[in-house]
Design a protein around this motif. Structure first.
Motif, PDB file in Angstrom:
ATOM      1  N   LEU A  88      49.562  13.240  33.795  1.00  0.00           N
ATOM      2  CA  LEU A  88      48.512  12.423  34.408  1.00  0.00           C
ATOM      3  C   LEU A  88      47.251  12.337  33.551  1.00  0.00           C
ATOM      4  CD1 LEU A  88      48.960  13.653  38.070  1.00  0.00           C
ATOM      5  CD2 LEU A  88      49.509  11.365  37.196  1.00  0.00           C
ATOM      6  N   SER A  89      47.078  13.264  32.617  1.00  0.00           N
ATOM      7  CA  SER A  89      45.887  13.243  31.773  1.00  0.00           C
ATOM      8  C   SER A  89      46.136  12.617  30.393  1.00  0.00           C
ATOM      9  CB  SER A  89      45.335  14.664  31.617  1.00  0.00           C
ATOM     10  OG  SER A  89      46.249  15.470  30.896  1.00  0.00           O
ATOM     11  N   GLN A  90      47.327  12.111  30.159  1.00  0.00           N
ATOM     12  CA  GLN A  90      47.603  11.455  28.884  1.00  0.00           C
ATOM     13  C   GLN A  90      46.658  10.272  28.704  1.00  0.00           C
ATOM     14  OE1 GLN A  90      49.902  12.071  26.150  1.00  0.00           O
ATOM     15  NE2 GLN A  90      49.456  13.952  27.244  1.00  0.00           N
ATOM     16  N   PRO A  91      46.035  10.142  27.548  1.00  0.00           N
ATOM     17  CA  PRO A  91      45.063   9.063  27.341  1.00  0.00           C
ATOM     18  C   PRO A  91      45.610   7.666  27.657  1.00  0.00           C
ATOM     19  CG  PRO A  91      44.983  10.612  25.515  1.00  0.00           C
ATOM     20  CD  PRO A  91      46.142  11.021  26.381  1.00  0.00           C
ATOM     21  N   GLU A  92      46.880   7.413  27.364  1.00  0.00           N
ATOM     22  CA  GLU A  92      47.465   6.092  27.620  1.00  0.00           C
ATOM     23  C   GLU A  92      47.616   5.797  29.101  1.00  0.00           C
ATOM     24  OE1 GLU A  92      48.904   8.628  25.967  1.00  0.00           O
ATOM     25  OE2 GLU A  92      49.931   7.913  24.179  1.00  0.00           O
ATOM     26  N   LEU A  93      47.587   6.839  29.931  1.00  0.00           N
ATOM     27  CA  LEU A  93      47.869   6.680  31.356  1.00  0.00           C
ATOM     28  C   LEU A  93      46.730   7.114  32.271  1.00  0.00           C
ATOM     29  CD1 LEU A  93      51.485   8.173  31.259  1.00  0.00           C
ATOM     30  CD2 LEU A  93      50.863   5.748  31.252  1.00  0.00           C
ATOM     31  N   ALA A  94      45.798   7.867  31.765  1.00  0.00           N
ATOM     32  CA  ALA A  94      44.783   8.521  32.598  1.00  0.00           C
ATOM     33  C   ALA A  94      43.924   7.559  33.413  1.00  0.00           C
ATOM     34  CB  ALA A  94      43.898   9.417  31.736  1.00  0.00           C
ATOM     35  N   GLU A  95      43.723   6.353  32.937  1.00  0.00           N
ATOM     36  CA  GLU A  95      42.825   5.425  33.629  1.00  0.00           C
ATOM     37  C   GLU A  95      43.548   4.337  34.413  1.00  0.00           C
ATOM     38  OE1 GLU A  95      39.561   6.042  33.795  1.00  0.00           O
ATOM     39  OE2 GLU A  95      39.990   7.823  32.590  1.00  0.00           O
ATOM     40  N   LEU A  96      44.822   4.497  34.662  1.00  0.00           N
ATOM     41  CA  LEU A  96      45.572   3.473  35.394  1.00  0.00           C
ATOM     42  C   LEU A  96      45.063   3.354  36.826  1.00  0.00           C
ATOM     43  CD1 LEU A  96      49.214   4.080  34.160  1.00  0.00           C
ATOM     44  CD2 LEU A  96      47.532   2.442  33.317  1.00  0.00           C
ATOM     45  N   ASP A  97      45.151   2.146  37.369  1.00  0.00           N
ATOM     46  CA  ASP A  97      44.651   1.869  38.710  1.00  0.00           C
ATOM     47  C   ASP A  97      45.494   2.458  39.834  1.00  0.00           C
ATOM     48  OD1 ASP A  97      42.565   0.391  37.643  1.00  0.00           O
ATOM     49  OD2 ASP A  97      43.637  -1.508  37.809  1.00  0.00           O
ATOM     50  N   LEU A  98      46.805   2.493  39.652  1.00  0.00           N
ATOM     51  CA  LEU A  98      47.683   2.849  40.760  1.00  0.00           C
ATOM     52  C   LEU A  98      48.943   3.529  40.245  1.00  0.00           C
ATOM     53  CD1 LEU A  98      48.082   2.491  43.850  1.00  0.00           C
ATOM     54  CD2 LEU A  98      49.133   0.275  43.349  1.00  0.00           C
ATOM     55  N   PHE A 100      54.242  21.342  25.819  1.00  0.00           N
ATOM     56  CA  PHE A 100      54.339  20.030  26.448  1.00  0.00           C
ATOM     57  C   PHE A 100      54.398  19.013  25.322  1.00  0.00           C
ATOM     58  CE2 PHE A 100      52.148  16.160  27.673  1.00  0.00           C
ATOM     59  CZ  PHE A 100      52.840  15.816  28.823  1.00  0.00           C
ATOM     60  N   SER A 101      55.309  18.051  25.417  1.00  0.00           N
ATOM     61  CA  SER A 101      55.425  17.081  24.336  1.00  0.00           C
ATOM     62  C   SER A 101      55.800  15.700  24.860  1.00  0.00           C
ATOM     63  CB  SER A 101      56.486  17.543  23.333  1.00  0.00           C
ATOM     64  OG  SER A 101      56.643  16.592  22.302  1.00  0.00           O
ATOM     65  N   THR A 102      55.278  14.689  24.187  1.00  0.00           N
ATOM     66  CA  THR A 102      55.663  13.301  24.456  1.00  0.00           C
ATOM     67  C   THR A 102      56.598  12.778  23.364  1.00  0.00           C
ATOM     68  OG1 THR A 102      53.697  12.500  23.303  1.00  0.00           O
ATOM     69  CG2 THR A 102      53.520  12.795  25.696  1.00  0.00           C
ATOM     70  N   ASP A 103      57.019  13.643  22.493  1.00  0.00           N
ATOM     71  CA  ASP A 103      57.901  13.275  21.383  1.00  0.00           C
ATOM     72  C   ASP A 103      59.331  13.096  21.908  1.00  0.00           C
ATOM     73  OD1 ASP A 103      59.463  13.061  19.097  1.00  0.00           O
ATOM     74  OD2 ASP A 103      58.607  14.827  18.122  1.00  0.00           O
ATOM     75  N   LYS A 104      59.796  11.850  21.952  1.00  0.00           N
ATOM     76  CA  LYS A 104      61.129  11.554  22.479  1.00  0.00           C
ATOM     77  C   LYS A 104      62.243  12.198  21.658  1.00  0.00           C
ATOM     78  CE  LYS A 104      59.734   7.170  24.509  1.00  0.00           C
ATOM     79  NZ  LYS A 104      59.962   5.719  24.539  1.00  0.00           N
ATOM     80  N   SER A 105      61.990  12.427  20.381  1.00  0.00           N
ATOM     81  CA  SER A 105      63.039  13.017  19.540  1.00  0.00           C
ATOM     82  C   SER A 105      63.318  14.479  19.905  1.00  0.00           C
ATOM     83  CB  SER A 105      62.676  12.907  18.055  1.00  0.00           C
ATOM     84  OG  SER A 105      61.600  13.760  17.740  1.00  0.00           O
ATOM     85  N   LYS A 106      62.411  15.103  20.650  1.00  0.00           N
ATOM     86  CA  LYS A 106      62.599  16.500  21.069  1.00  0.00           C
ATOM     87  C   LYS A 106      63.427  16.620  22.345  1.00  0.00           C
ATOM     88  CE  LYS A 106      59.434  19.442  20.862  1.00  0.00           C
ATOM     89  NZ  LYS A 106      58.874  20.551  20.182  1.00  0.00           N
ATOM     90  N   ILE A 107      63.596  15.522  23.063  1.00  0.00           N
ATOM     91  CA  ILE A 107      64.276  15.567  24.355  1.00  0.00           C
ATOM     92  C   ILE A 107      65.743  15.929  24.166  1.00  0.00           C
ATOM     93  CG2 ILE A 107      65.003  14.197  26.365  1.00  0.00           C
ATOM     94  CD1 ILE A 107      62.399  12.538  25.885  1.00  0.00           C
ATOM     95  N   ASP A 108      66.194  16.904  24.928  1.00  0.00           N
ATOM     96  CA  ASP A 108      67.592  17.304  24.943  1.00  0.00           C
ATOM     97  C   ASP A 108      68.327  16.329  25.866  1.00  0.00           C
ATOM     98  OD1 ASP A 108      70.082  18.493  25.543  1.00  0.00           O
ATOM     99  OD2 ASP A 108      69.266  20.517  25.372  1.00  0.00           O
ATOM    100  N   ILE A 109      68.947  15.317  25.259  1.00  0.00           N
ATOM    101  CA  ILE A 109      69.593  14.249  26.025  1.00  0.00           C
ATOM    102  C   ILE A 109      70.699  14.806  26.925  1.00  0.00           C
ATOM    103  CG2 ILE A 109      70.915  12.095  25.874  1.00  0.00           C
ATOM    104  CD1 ILE A 109      68.061  11.718  24.910  1.00  0.00           C
ATOM    105  N   GLU A 110      71.504  15.717  26.407  1.00  0.00           N
ATOM    106  CA  GLU A 110      72.611  16.257  27.201  1.00  0.00           C
ATOM    107  C   GLU A 110      72.096  17.025  28.417  1.00  0.00           C
ATOM    108  OE1 GLU A 110      72.592  16.437  23.767  1.00  0.00           O
ATOM    109  OE2 GLU A 110      74.102  14.856  23.560  1.00  0.00           O
ATOM    110  N   LEU A 111      71.097  17.872  28.221  1.00  0.00           N
ATOM    111  CA  LEU A 111      70.515  18.617  29.338  1.00  0.00           C
ATOM    112  C   LEU A 111      69.916  17.649  30.361  1.00  0.00           C
ATOM    113  CD1 LEU A 111      68.867  21.831  29.764  1.00  0.00           C
ATOM    114  CD2 LEU A 111      67.256  19.951  29.999  1.00  0.00           C
ATOM    115  N   THR A 112      69.165  16.661  29.869  1.00  0.00           N
ATOM    116  CA  THR A 112      68.523  15.685  30.755  1.00  0.00           C
ATOM    117  C   THR A 112      69.571  14.908  31.534  1.00  0.00           C
ATOM    118  OG1 THR A 112      66.642  15.552  29.249  1.00  0.00           O
ATOM    119  CG2 THR A 112      66.904  13.745  30.821  1.00  0.00           C
ATOM    120  N   HIS A 113      70.602  14.438  30.855  1.00  0.00           N
ATOM    121  CA  HIS A 113      71.673  13.702  31.526  1.00  0.00           C
ATOM    122  C   HIS A 113      72.369  14.578  32.561  1.00  0.00           C
ATOM    123  CE1 HIS A 113      75.964  12.460  31.868  1.00  0.00           C
ATOM    124  NE2 HIS A 113      75.342  11.383  32.307  1.00  0.00           N
TER     125      HIS A 113
END
Length: 152
Positions: free
Chosen positions: A96-106, A10-23
């Motif tokens: 959902l458990s990422q520290p930047e997002l885990a405590e969001l209200d909604l 699992f990664s949040t590194d945008k440079s790893k994203i396969d843009i062609e596959l995602t598109h």
């Protein structure tokens, strides 16, 4: 972070994203049909992005839009050959458990066919849909604003 036994990463590194596959996946999906590769690149630049990889190859993706109070989950997918094996649950759990997002209200999301999956992670149907509105760039009902915007 990689699970050595299964080869799942699992990664949040945008440079790893396969843009062609995602598109390719998104442009053929019911929610992003026809989305251009330029739009996919721009959406990745402006979102929290999450990839799931098996033996180094991307098998899934998700984006989250957030202002640190609320979040909108979008573009979540697992490529077809890997569905039904629990990868979407891993992706959601990690996202959902990422520290930047885990405590969001909604959190919000829209889905045509995955309600049962999201319910396992605490999502519920909107109980007061009359409060929520949407606006589409193709909506005829909102064309009036263009001419009135020049009033001043």
């Amino acid at each position: 972070m990689e699970d050595i036994e299964t080869g799942v990463e699992f990664s949040t590194d945008k440079s790893k994203i396969d843009i062609e596959l995602t598109h390719k996946f998104l442009t053929n999906s019911y929610w992003a049909k026809g989305r251009t590769i330029e739009a996919v690149k721009k959406s990745i630049e402006n979102s929290f992005c999450f990839g799931i990889y098996l033996n180094g190859a991307q098998i899934g993706f998700a984006r989250v839009l957030s202002d640190n109070v609320l979040a909108y989950v979008t573009d979540l997918f697992i490529i077809e050959e890997y569905r039904g094996k629990g990868f979407s649950k891993v992706l959601l759990e990690k996202m959902l458990s990422q520290p930047e997002l885990a405590e969001l209200d909604l959190w919000f999301l829209a889905t045509k066919d995955s309600q049962l999956l999201y319910e396992k992670f605490g999502f519920t149907m909107i109980t007061n849909p009359e409060m929520y509105m949407t606006r589409s760039k193709n909506s005829i009902e909102t064309k009036w604003y263009k001419s009135s915007a020049t009033i001043g």
